[in-house]
Design a protein around this motif. Structure first.
Motif, PDB file in Angstrom:
ATOM      1  N   ILE A   1      13.198   1.282  14.882  1.00  0.00           N
ATOM      2  CA  ILE A   1      12.151   2.044  15.553  1.00  0.00           C
ATOM      3  C   ILE A   1      12.004   3.361  14.808  1.00  0.00           C
ATOM      4  CG2 ILE A   1      11.428   3.098  17.735  1.00  0.00           C
ATOM      5  CD1 ILE A   1      13.356   1.046  19.106  1.00  0.00           C
ATOM      6  N   GLU A   2      10.905   3.533  14.119  1.00  0.00           N
ATOM      7  CA  GLU A   2      10.779   4.658  13.187  1.00  0.00           C
ATOM      8  C   GLU A   2      10.913   6.011  13.887  1.00  0.00           C
ATOM      9  OE1 GLU A   2       7.635   4.481  10.363  1.00  0.00           O
ATOM     10  OE2 GLU A   2       8.031   2.382   9.823  1.00  0.00           O
ATOM     11  N   SER A   3      10.425   6.110  15.110  1.00  0.00           N
ATOM     12  CA  SER A   3      10.562   7.385  15.825  1.00  0.00           C
ATOM     13  C   SER A   3      12.028   7.726  16.067  1.00  0.00           C
ATOM     14  CB  SER A   3       9.804   7.332  17.155  1.00  0.00           C
ATOM     15  OG  SER A   3      10.308   6.303  17.995  1.00  0.00           O
ATOM     16  N   GLU A   4      12.849   6.687  16.288  1.00  0.00           N
ATOM     17  CA  GLU A   4      14.283   6.912  16.492  1.00  0.00           C
ATOM     18  C   GLU A   4      14.978   7.220  15.167  1.00  0.00           C
ATOM     19  OE1 GLU A   4      16.097   7.089  19.315  1.00  0.00           O
ATOM     20  OE2 GLU A   4      14.239   6.910  20.466  1.00  0.00           O
ATOM     21  N   LEU A   5      14.528   6.582  14.087  1.00  0.00           N
ATOM     22  CA  LEU A   5      15.086   6.911  12.776  1.00  0.00           C
ATOM     23  C   LEU A   5      14.870   8.390  12.468  1.00  0.00           C
ATOM     24  CD1 LEU A   5      13.946   3.891  10.546  1.00  0.00           C
ATOM     25  CD2 LEU A   5      16.035   4.117  11.905  1.00  0.00           C
ATOM     26  N   LYS A   6      13.675   8.882  12.808  1.00  0.00           N
ATOM     27  CA  LYS A   6      13.358  10.290  12.548  1.00  0.00           C
ATOM     28  C   LYS A   6      14.121  11.210  13.505  1.00  0.00           C
ATOM     29  CE  LYS A   6       8.762   9.167  10.789  1.00  0.00           C
ATOM     30  NZ  LYS A   6       7.292   9.202  11.046  1.00  0.00           N
TER      31      LYS A   6
ATOM     32  N   THR B   1       0.805  -1.222   0.000  1.00  0.00           N
ATOM     33  CA  THR B   1       0.000   0.000   0.000  1.00  0.00           C
ATOM     34  C   THR B   1       0.834   1.267   0.000  1.00  0.00           C
ATOM     35  OG1 THR B   1      -0.142  -0.071   2.421  1.00  0.00           O
ATOM     36  CG2 THR B   1      -1.917  -1.136   1.162  1.00  0.00           C
ATOM     37  N   ASP B   2       2.054   1.200   0.533  1.00  0.00           N
ATOM     38  CA  ASP B   2       2.871   2.412   0.594  1.00  0.00           C
ATOM     39  C   ASP B   2       4.328   2.030   0.800  1.00  0.00           C
ATOM     40  OD1 ASP B   2       3.447   5.099   0.511  1.00  0.00           O
ATOM     41  OD2 ASP B   2       2.921   5.478   2.614  1.00  0.00           O
ATOM     42  N   ILE B   3       5.216   2.916   0.422  1.00  0.00           N
ATOM     43  CA  ILE B   3       6.659   2.729   0.596  1.00  0.00           C
ATOM     44  C   ILE B   3       7.228   4.020   1.142  1.00  0.00           C
ATOM     45  CG2 ILE B   3       8.867   2.255  -0.540  1.00  0.00           C
ATOM     46  CD1 ILE B   3       7.245   0.701  -2.674  1.00  0.00           C
ATOM     47  N   GLU B   4       8.052   3.921   2.176  1.00  0.00           N
ATOM     48  CA  GLU B   4       8.652   5.104   2.793  1.00  0.00           C
ATOM     49  C   GLU B   4      10.141   4.855   2.984  1.00  0.00           C
ATOM     50  OE1 GLU B   4       7.963   8.055   6.668  1.00  0.00           O
ATOM     51  OE2 GLU B   4       6.672   6.309   6.358  1.00  0.00           O
ATOM     52  N   THR B   5      10.928   5.903   2.871  1.00  0.00           N
ATOM     53  CA  THR B   5      12.367   5.784   3.087  1.00  0.00           C
ATOM     54  C   THR B   5      12.802   6.652   4.257  1.00  0.00           C
ATOM     55  OG1 THR B   5      12.801   7.527   1.448  1.00  0.00           O
ATOM     56  CG2 THR B   5      12.906   5.226   0.691  1.00  0.00           C
ATOM     57  N   PHE B   6      13.900   6.250   4.862  1.00  0.00           N
ATOM     58  CA  PHE B   6      14.487   6.983   5.977  1.00  0.00           C
ATOM     59  C   PHE B   6      15.991   7.081   5.749  1.00  0.00           C
ATOM     60  CE2 PHE B   6      10.782   4.730   7.496  1.00  0.00           C
ATOM     61  CZ  PHE B   6      10.105   5.661   8.276  1.00  0.00           C
ATOM     62  N   ALA B   7      16.556   8.218   6.057  1.00  0.00           N
ATOM     63  CA  ALA B   7      18.004   8.401   6.035  1.00  0.00           C
ATOM     64  C   ALA B   7      18.427   8.825   7.439  1.00  0.00           C
ATOM     65  CB  ALA B   7      18.407   9.456   5.013  1.00  0.00           C
ATOM     66  N   VAL B   8      19.320   8.049   8.041  1.00  0.00           N
ATOM     67  CA  VAL B   8      19.705   8.249   9.433  1.00  0.00           C
ATOM     68  C   VAL B   8      21.173   8.658   9.504  1.00  0.00           C
ATOM     69  CG1 VAL B   8      19.956   7.114  11.675  1.00  0.00           C
ATOM     70  CG2 VAL B   8      17.991   6.583  10.216  1.00  0.00           C
TER      71      VAL B   8
ATOM     72  N   ASP C   1      22.493   1.716  18.802  1.00  0.00           N
ATOM     73  CA  ASP C   1      21.667   0.713  19.477  1.00  0.00           C
ATOM     74  C   ASP C   1      20.245   1.214  19.729  1.00  0.00           C
ATOM     75  OD1 ASP C   1      23.897  -0.862  19.490  1.00  0.00           O
ATOM     76  OD2 ASP C   1      24.122  -0.943  21.672  1.00  0.00           O
ATOM     77  N   ASP C   2      20.085   2.536  19.864  1.00  0.00           N
ATOM     78  CA  ASP C   2      18.759   3.100  20.145  1.00  0.00           C
ATOM     79  C   ASP C   2      17.802   2.956  18.970  1.00  0.00           C
ATOM     80  OD1 ASP C   2      19.856   3.882  22.555  1.00  0.00           O
ATOM     81  OD2 ASP C   2      20.231   5.947  21.912  1.00  0.00           O
ATOM     82  N   LEU C   3      18.323   2.667  17.789  1.00  0.00           N
ATOM     83  CA  LEU C   3      17.497   2.628  16.585  1.00  0.00           C
ATOM     84  C   LEU C   3      16.691   1.342  16.453  1.00  0.00           C
ATOM     85  CD1 LEU C   3      20.113   3.949  13.971  1.00  0.00           C
ATOM     86  CD2 LEU C   3      18.412   5.294  15.228  1.00  0.00           C
ATOM     87  N   TYR C   4      16.963   0.322  17.306  1.00  0.00           N
ATOM     88  CA  TYR C   4      16.438  -1.020  17.038  1.00  0.00           C
ATOM     89  C   TYR C   4      15.732  -1.651  18.225  1.00  0.00           C
ATOM     90  CZ  TYR C   4      19.067  -0.749  12.758  1.00  0.00           C
ATOM     91  OH  TYR C   4      19.527  -0.351  11.537  1.00  0.00           O
TER      92      TYR C   4
END
Length: 388
Positions: free
Chosen positions: A377-382, A4-11, A350-353
């Protein structure tokens, strides 16, 4: 199930961004893939956006079909960054499939072959030399500091470590992929060879004869220079000399010219590119990057390597999701030798997972949770987003 959707993150990964792809489905399952190389983030993130219309409405469990649909759609621009972009989507689909069936990805393809995987400490001392901020209390100011860094790996249970050519000092520095001072001539001059010998002999003296030492010289030397360096290092019993080389016959020349074992292949993508090297038996160990070409293509490379009596070693200089993707590969094939691990990293990794790698006595435990075995963890990625 439908996409239904695709999203990308750059950390923010410190030196460059870590790239993630999230694929959403109508059944509430989200799959994640860590992909590509942070040196070209805008190109790769833009490519995912361009491919997104090709996947919306598709069944994510048809992973092989999706891969070949994208490969054919991008055939006019195949390889390189195009392969890395496809990998991001393919990896996320594997994660969805594993979660949908309640099993780790390696169980979808015949694994597990093992319940733990030997790993090596990568970029030991060289990363700290280039990035002193990662270990400010352990500066690489002199050769004694280099020896202490090697001893640290042993104290933490590692039986193998890899380094790059480095230069202690204040400031210190190291030769990595983007090193410019060697220049395009790729010369291994006498002083540089002597310097590398000093480094490896210092590390060997620090850890003794039973710890494995690996040296990565990337693509920095022509065959002639690499031969001289490999021969000069023969007394120090390297586990391997790692080199990127785009000519199968030149790499075969190097391998036949030294007693030092040769590892290569991280720059290659798909069986088509590896096969000419395999037919010449141009390397002793095969480097395979899951994040650059996808899980399915990487497994096919490993299966092809098996027919040539070769073992693989995943290339894995990224964050924890990449580590879990790579260990799923080693659990899925019969010919895994060792896997890359990067203990030094930015403080928030480590906080990202939800789950981080479990490494004990130089081995990583193979995960048993569905999909890759961890989730970002998407909130941490952001929270730690790289500024595009």
């Amino acid at each position: 199930m439908k996409i239904t959707d695709i999203e990308t993150f750059a950390v923010n990964g410190g030196e460059g961004p870590w790239l993630f792809c999230a694929i959403r489905t109508d059944e509430g399952i989200t799959g994640y893939g860590e992909f590509g190389i942070g040196a070209y983030p805008r190109a790769l993130l833009g490519l995912i956006d361009d491919m997104k219309p090709l996947l919306i409405g598709q069944d994510p469990e048809a992973v092989e079909k999706i891969y070949f649909d994208l490969y054919r759609a991008l055939r006019h621009a195949s390889g390189g960054l195009a392969a890395m972009g496809i990998a991001g989507l393919e990896l996320a689909c594997w994660d969805i499939k594993g979660k949908a069936h309640g099993v780790p990805v390696y169980r979808l393809v015949g694994g597990p072959f093992r319940d733990r995987q030997r790993v090596y400490w990568s970029h030991l001392a060289s990363l700290r030399a280039a990035r002193p901020d990662l270990a400010p209390d352990k500066p690489i100011k002199d050769w004694d500091a280099v020896g202490r860094a090697a001893q640290e790996a042993v104290e933490k249970g590692y039986t193998a470590f890899k380094t790059n050519i480095l230069f202690p000092g204040d400031p210190s520095k190291a030769i990595f992929q983007m090193w410019s001072e060697i220049g395009h001539d790729q010369l291994a001059e006498r002083d540089l060879v002597k310097h590398a010998v000093t480094q490896i002999s210092t590390m060997r003296d620090a850890v003794g004869p039973d710890i494995e030492i690996l040296l990565d010289i990337n693509f920095h030397f022509k065959t002639e220079g690499a031969v001289r360096l490999a021969r000069a290092l023969e007394p120090y019993d390297l586990f391997w000399l790692e080199i990127d080389n785009e000519d199968p016959e030149a790499l075969a020349q190097l391998k036949s010219s030294t007693l030092t074992p040769i590892c290569s292949g991280e720059q290659l993508l798909t069986m088509r590119e590896y096969q000419p090297y395999f037919s010449l038996h141009a390397m002793d160990t095969v480097k395979v990057d899951v994040q650059w070409q996808g899980f399915g293509p990487a497994k096919k490379v490993a299966d092809l390597a098996e027919t040539y009596e070769l073992n693989i070693a995943p290339h894995n200089p990224a964050s924890h999701l990449a580590t879990f993707q790579s260990v799923n590969l080693t659990a899925a094939v019969s010919n895994a030798r060792i896997m890359e691990s990067d203990p030094d990293a930015v403080a928030w990794r480590d906080d990202l997972y939800t789950v981080v790698p479990e490494i004990k006595d130089g081995y990583m435990t193979v995960p048993t949770a569905p999909g890759w075995g961890t989730e970002p963890i998407e909130s941490e990625l952001k929270k730690h987003a790289w500024n595009r």
